[in-house]
Motif scaffolding. Sequence first.
Motif, PDB file in Angstrom:
ATOM      1  N   ARG A 262       4.854  42.772  64.260  1.00 52.08           N
ATOM      2  CA  ARG A 262       5.655  41.806  65.027  1.00 52.08           C
ATOM      3  C   ARG A 262       6.272  42.453  66.257  1.00 52.08           C
ATOM      4  N   ARG A 263       6.598  43.749  66.172  1.00 48.46           N
ATOM      5  CA  ARG A 263       7.172  44.446  67.334  1.00 48.46           C
ATOM      6  C   ARG A 263       6.153  44.611  68.458  1.00 48.46           C
ATOM      7  N   GLN A 264       4.885  44.419  68.167  1.00 45.21           N
ATOM      8  CA  GLN A 264       3.833  44.614  69.171  1.00 45.21           C
ATOM      9  C   GLN A 264       3.434  43.328  69.875  1.00 45.21           C
ATOM     10  N   VAL A 265       3.876  42.170  69.353  1.00 42.55           N
ATOM     11  CA  VAL A 265       3.397  40.901  69.897  1.00 42.55           C
ATOM     12  C   VAL A 265       4.569  40.042  70.364  1.00 42.55           C
ATOM     13  N   ALA A 266       4.254  39.031  71.134  1.00 44.34           N
ATOM     14  CA  ALA A 266       5.261  38.094  71.632  1.00 44.34           C
ATOM     15  C   ALA A 266       5.021  36.732  71.006  1.00 44.34           C
ATOM     16  N   TRP A 267       6.099  36.093  70.577  1.00 42.36           N
ATOM     17  CA  TRP A 267       5.988  34.729  70.033  1.00 42.36           C
ATOM     18  C   TRP A 267       7.264  33.983  70.347  1.00 42.36           C
ATOM     19  N   ASP A 268       7.129  32.765  70.846  1.00 46.03           N
ATOM     20  CA  ASP A 268       8.274  31.946  71.235  1.00 46.03           C
ATOM     21  C   ASP A 268       8.170  30.608  70.517  1.00 46.03           C
ATOM     22  N   ALA A 274       8.230  22.815  72.077  1.00 43.45           N
ATOM     23  CA  ALA A 274       8.250  21.972  73.282  1.00 43.45           C
ATOM     24  C   ALA A 274       6.838  21.536  73.661  1.00 43.45           C
ATOM     25  N   CYS A 275       5.882  22.428  73.499  1.00 41.45           N
ATOM     26  CA  CYS A 275       4.486  22.084  73.811  1.00 41.45           C
ATOM     27  C   CYS A 275       3.979  20.996  72.871  1.00 41.45           C
ATOM     28  N   ILE A 276       4.274  21.136  71.578  1.00 40.69           N
ATOM     29  CA  ILE A 276       3.852  20.112  70.612  1.00 40.69           C
ATOM     30  C   ILE A 276       4.500  18.772  70.937  1.00 40.69           C
ATOM     31  N   PHE A 347      -2.198  22.423  80.174  1.00 38.54           N
ATOM     32  CA  PHE A 347      -2.362  21.305  79.266  1.00 38.54           C
ATOM     33  C   PHE A 347      -1.091  21.168  78.431  1.00 38.54           C
ATOM     34  N   PRO A 348      -0.541  19.945  78.191  1.00 39.77           N
ATOM     35  CA  PRO A 348      -1.160  18.635  78.449  1.00 39.77           C
ATOM     36  C   PRO A 348      -0.646  17.950  79.704  1.00 39.77           C
ATOM     37  N   ALA A 349      -0.058  18.715  80.640  1.00 45.13           N
ATOM     38  CA  ALA A 349       0.585  18.085  81.802  1.00 45.13           C
ATOM     39  C   ALA A 349      -0.375  17.205  82.592  1.00 45.13           C
ATOM     40  N   GLU A 437       8.410  27.948  60.779  1.00 42.95           N
ATOM     41  CA  GLU A 437       8.610  27.078  61.946  1.00 42.95           C
ATOM     42  C   GLU A 437       7.282  26.617  62.515  1.00 42.95           C
ATOM     43  N   HIS A 438       6.343  27.539  62.615  1.00 40.54           N
ATOM     44  CA  HIS A 438       5.028  27.175  63.128  1.00 40.54           C
ATOM     45  C   HIS A 438       4.363  26.148  62.212  1.00 40.54           C
ATOM     46  N   TYR A 439       4.480  26.368  60.905  1.00 33.77           N
ATOM     47  CA  TYR A 439       3.839  25.439  59.980  1.00 33.77           C
ATOM     48  C   TYR A 439       4.409  24.031  60.133  1.00 33.77           C
ATOM     49  N   ARG A 440       5.710  23.926  60.326  1.00 28.77           N
ATOM     50  CA  ARG A 440       6.311  22.597  60.493  1.00 28.77           C
ATOM     51  C   ARG A 440       5.777  21.910  61.751  1.00 28.77           C
ATOM     52  N   ASP A 441       5.597  22.678  62.838  1.00 28.13           N
ATOM     53  CA  ASP A 441       5.023  22.090  64.051  1.00 28.13           C
ATOM     54  C   ASP A 441       3.578  21.647  63.812  1.00 28.13           C
ATOM     55  N   TYR A 442       2.831  22.493  63.125  1.00 26.16           N
ATOM     56  CA  TYR A 442       1.447  22.146  62.793  1.00 26.16           C
ATOM     57  C   TYR A 442       1.406  20.873  61.944  1.00 26.16           C
TER      58      TYR A 442
END
Length: 534
Positions: A262-268, A274-276, A347-349, A437-442
């Motif tokens: 996790r220290r090597q990657v970025a996730w927001d 907001a995208c979903i 996308f999706p703008a 959190e990701h699963y809830r968005d999915y």
Amino acid sequence: MRGSATATQSIRSMPPPPPPSPEIRRLLADAGRALNQRRPDLAEDVLARVLAVEPDSADARFLYGIACLMRGDSAKAVGLLRQAVAQRPGDAGIQMYLGCALQDAGKLDEALAHLRRACELAPGQAASWYNLGKALKQQARLEDAAGALHRALVLDGGHILARISVADIATMQGDIPRASAEYRHVLRQQPGCAEAWHGLANLKTESLGPADIDLIRRALRQPGLSPDTQVILGFSLFRALEDQHDYARAFEALCKANAAKRRQVAWDAAAERACIDSIMEVFSAALPAPVDPALGREVIFIASMPRSGSTLIEHILATHPDVEGANEIPDLPQVIEDESRRRGQSFPAWANAATAADWHRLGRDYLARTAHWRERRLRFTDKNVTNWPLLGAARLMLPGARIIHCHRDPLETCFSCYRHLFRHGVHYSYDLAEMAEHYRDYERLSAFWLVRYPQHMLDYPYEALVQQPEAQIRRLLAFCGLPFDPACLTPHQTRREVLSTASAAQVREPIRADTAHSAPYMEWLQPLRERLSY
């Protein structure tokens, strides 16, 4: 071809450039040492000084290109290495590195041309054959890849990366005993080889024992390990401890490995949410009717989270004589990304502004890109795990396509992702809170698609499939408009290449219901259960 030959002849007929000065030779040597030390930033600083004095130096361009490639800037690497190749077309090393840079940049056919040229120029150089084999493997041309890698091993029997690639290919082709033997061969030579441990652990068909645990722990204690190596060994240690039913230490090792990754990657998570939201807003509106409602009838999309049974579903469908299993092809995201770049909006703008003709054009583009998957069979599957946010676009592009929404128990899905080291993307999977959190968005976007397109999507629970295989397989085939074929009931007997090494061994076994992993870890997974609203 004639133009290329003429250019090569004119370069060779020119007088050779004057030899570099002692100072330039010293700087080039310094840059070479920096690259050997995996310090591309230092090498670039030195090479910039060389090119300021000798802007046409092929050596400097070559080394600078390697530095850019190591740093992940494939576009800049390609530019520099093209210049170096133009100056020295007969240099196998430059040809090889240009091929590698082109492969990283997604220019696959051109990459293979330069890698093959490197092998022609230096047929006795194992590195050229290895990189050709690696590129062919990444393009799913496994037989050709195995041939090139075999050449590399004939030239250099101790080429560790070539042997690991051979083992990976054996896994994808279903030859699990050979894959295990090749990984073990590597580990006898290099007991601390992280990639071999990871490959062996991923087979899931051979238990790792106490001696393996000792070797992995010893490897983790080596000084100067790179962060990537620590992560790979950490996931392997988790698997070995689990095989010995030491669940407390296994979970501890797993948490440590995930935290390091996790220290090597970025996730927001907020940006994804907001995208979903934007996708749901855009595709809630009235959208244009398709130009051709049947366009895309050849396509079967399998949309899911990773580790949710999509490989098994594809394997069942690919057992049918009318269906080709294309694995995780990137074409749908690439079509959307290319259109976003063309319009200058992400996308999706731009989706609301797209006309029926635009969506039809994008659908035709997708079908052109995927035409080779229909050379032998009428239909094909696309199971890229990043497709699920794009299903609204897929419906407008390819209204005739079938979409299978494959899902698994939320806790099992999230924990299975957390247990797995993904090579690319899936950055949300290295923290259980972010995973939830990701699963809830999915989940909420998938529910939206099912309501929006009830006639074109099949809601397909993994648990129902493994508990009632025949009934669910008949249901699957009927939804896809495929006649029933009894071979689909025994997909483990199907010989085909499965490019997901994490699932390749599992789909060679009969369908069974006992595939859950969470039960021994339930006391540590309680916070995840609560976040998933159990």
